[in-house]
Design an enzyme around this catalytic site. Sequence first.
Site, short mmCIF file in Angstrom:
data_model
loop_
_atom_site.label_atom_id
_atom_site.label_comp_id
_atom_site.label_asym_id
_atom_site.label_seq_id
_atom_site.Cartn_x
_atom_site.Cartn_y
_atom_site.Cartn_z
N HIS A 106 0.83 -1.22 0.00
CA HIS A 106 0.00 0.00 0.00
C HIS A 106 0.87 1.27 0.00
O HIS A 106 0.51 2.28 0.61
CB HIS A 106 -1.00 -0.03 1.18
CG HIS A 106 -0.36 -0.15 2.53
ND1 HIS A 106 -0.87 -0.93 3.55
CD2 HIS A 106 0.76 0.43 3.05
CE1 HIS A 106 -0.10 -0.83 4.61
NE2 HIS A 106 0.88 0.01 4.33
N HIS A 118 10.35 -4.11 3.26
CA HIS A 118 10.66 -2.70 3.31
C HIS A 118 11.15 -2.23 4.65
O HIS A 118 10.67 -2.62 5.69
CB HIS A 118 9.58 -1.80 2.73
CG HIS A 118 8.27 -1.64 3.44
ND1 HIS A 118 7.45 -2.67 3.74
CD2 HIS A 118 7.63 -0.51 3.82
CE1 HIS A 118 6.33 -2.19 4.28
NE2 HIS A 118 6.41 -0.89 4.36
N GLU A 149 4.54 -5.49 8.42
CA GLU A 149 3.17 -5.28 7.89
C GLU A 149 2.60 -6.58 7.30
O GLU A 149 1.39 -6.76 7.22
CB GLU A 149 3.17 -4.19 6.80
CG GLU A 149 3.35 -2.79 7.36
CD GLU A 149 3.20 -1.68 6.30
OE1 GLU A 149 3.03 -0.53 6.70
OE2 GLU A 149 3.27 -1.97 5.09
N HIS A 172 -1.24 4.65 9.69
CA HIS A 172 0.12 5.14 9.88
C HIS A 172 0.07 6.47 10.64
O HIS A 172 0.39 7.52 10.09
CB HIS A 172 0.82 5.33 8.54
CG HIS A 172 0.86 4.09 7.67
ND1 HIS A 172 -0.24 3.60 7.01
CD2 HIS A 172 1.88 3.25 7.38
CE1 HIS A 172 0.11 2.51 6.33
NE2 HIS A 172 1.38 2.27 6.53
C1 DHB Z 1 6.05 3.64 2.45
C2 DHB Z 1 5.09 3.77 3.44
C3 DHB Z 1 4.30 2.69 3.78
O1 DHB Z 1 3.32 2.77 4.71
C4 DHB Z 1 4.47 1.47 3.18
O2 DHB Z 1 3.69 0.45 3.58
C5 DHB Z 1 5.41 1.34 2.16
C6 DHB Z 1 6.21 2.44 1.81
C7 DHB Z 1 6.87 4.80 2.05
O3 DHB Z 1 6.82 5.84 2.72
O4 DHB Z 1 7.56 4.72 1.03
FE FE Z 2 2.54 0.92 5.32
#
Ligand code: DHB
Ligand code: FE
Length: 280
Positions: free
Chosen positions: A12, A193, A240, A59
């Site tokens: 997302h 990530h 996540e 978030h």
């Molecule tokens: C980013 C933020 C998110 O919440 C995520 O799930 C993936 C990437 C970002 O800031 O790039």
């Molecule tokens: Fe996220």
Amino acid sequence: MAKIIASVNCSHVPAIGAAWDNGKAQQPYWAPIFNGFDFSKKWIADLKPDVVILVYNDHASAFSLEIIPTFALGCAPEFKPADEGWGPRPVPVVKGHPELACHIAQSVILDEFDLTIVNKMDVDHGLTVPLTLMFGQPQEWPCKVIPLAVNVVQFPPPTGNRCFNLGKAIKKAVEAYPEDLRVVVFGTGGMSHQLQGTRAGLINREWDMRFLDSLVKNPGELAKMPFIEYVREAGSEGIELVMWLISRGALNEKVREVYRFYHVPCSNTALGHLILENER
Ligand code: DHB
Ligand code: FE
């Protein structure tokens, strides 16, 4: 009776929403990402679900560090897009399904999953970006959406096992709902990530692939994986991915993999996408 027919799992990443909203979807960086959802858009347009239960994490948009519900179920008639600093995204207001949401809350709470019931909540990129990827930009979202926000931001997150079992409890609840509704569960977030620190930009393609394979074939085993492995192998925000175990738990034990897409980079993450259907 209502029935869960499929799950849609996808990252997302907020920059996807910004790219779409600012008309950059066909630029070279973004086109492969949006094209990766061409099949999915057609698949869901054909499927025409009545309701999506959308598992995501907030978030720090609706909830701050003042209140951190582990699982928060949106029972309101509608949810506005959150202002995440640049004004709310120009997407339709999300229409909920209060009757089904309240039924799920009652069923799973009596099954000893202590959800927080939320009657007012703005929804951030965690929820709206998957809708954009799957539905593009309609005047109204084509189905009702029940948000289920999961805390994966502040330690401790729920365990994979807890998430998997909550998915099963949601399945039981939906199947006991008297109206003939066709329901799809979205699991969002991930994949590899890490957004900050010395390991920022960490991508672990092999681990991501193993996660997808296990989610399809062996979710019970995958559910035993401790949170620290997500963080070590897939980065601090890789946690996540526990949310994908909720959508998986809501399906039958045996599922059919309909579609898989994986792309690096998306922001500084690996974008993953997996559609599963219950065997018909
Ligand atoms: C980013 C933020 C998110 O919440 C995520 O799930 C993936 C990437 C970002 O800031 O790039
Ligand atoms: Fe996220």
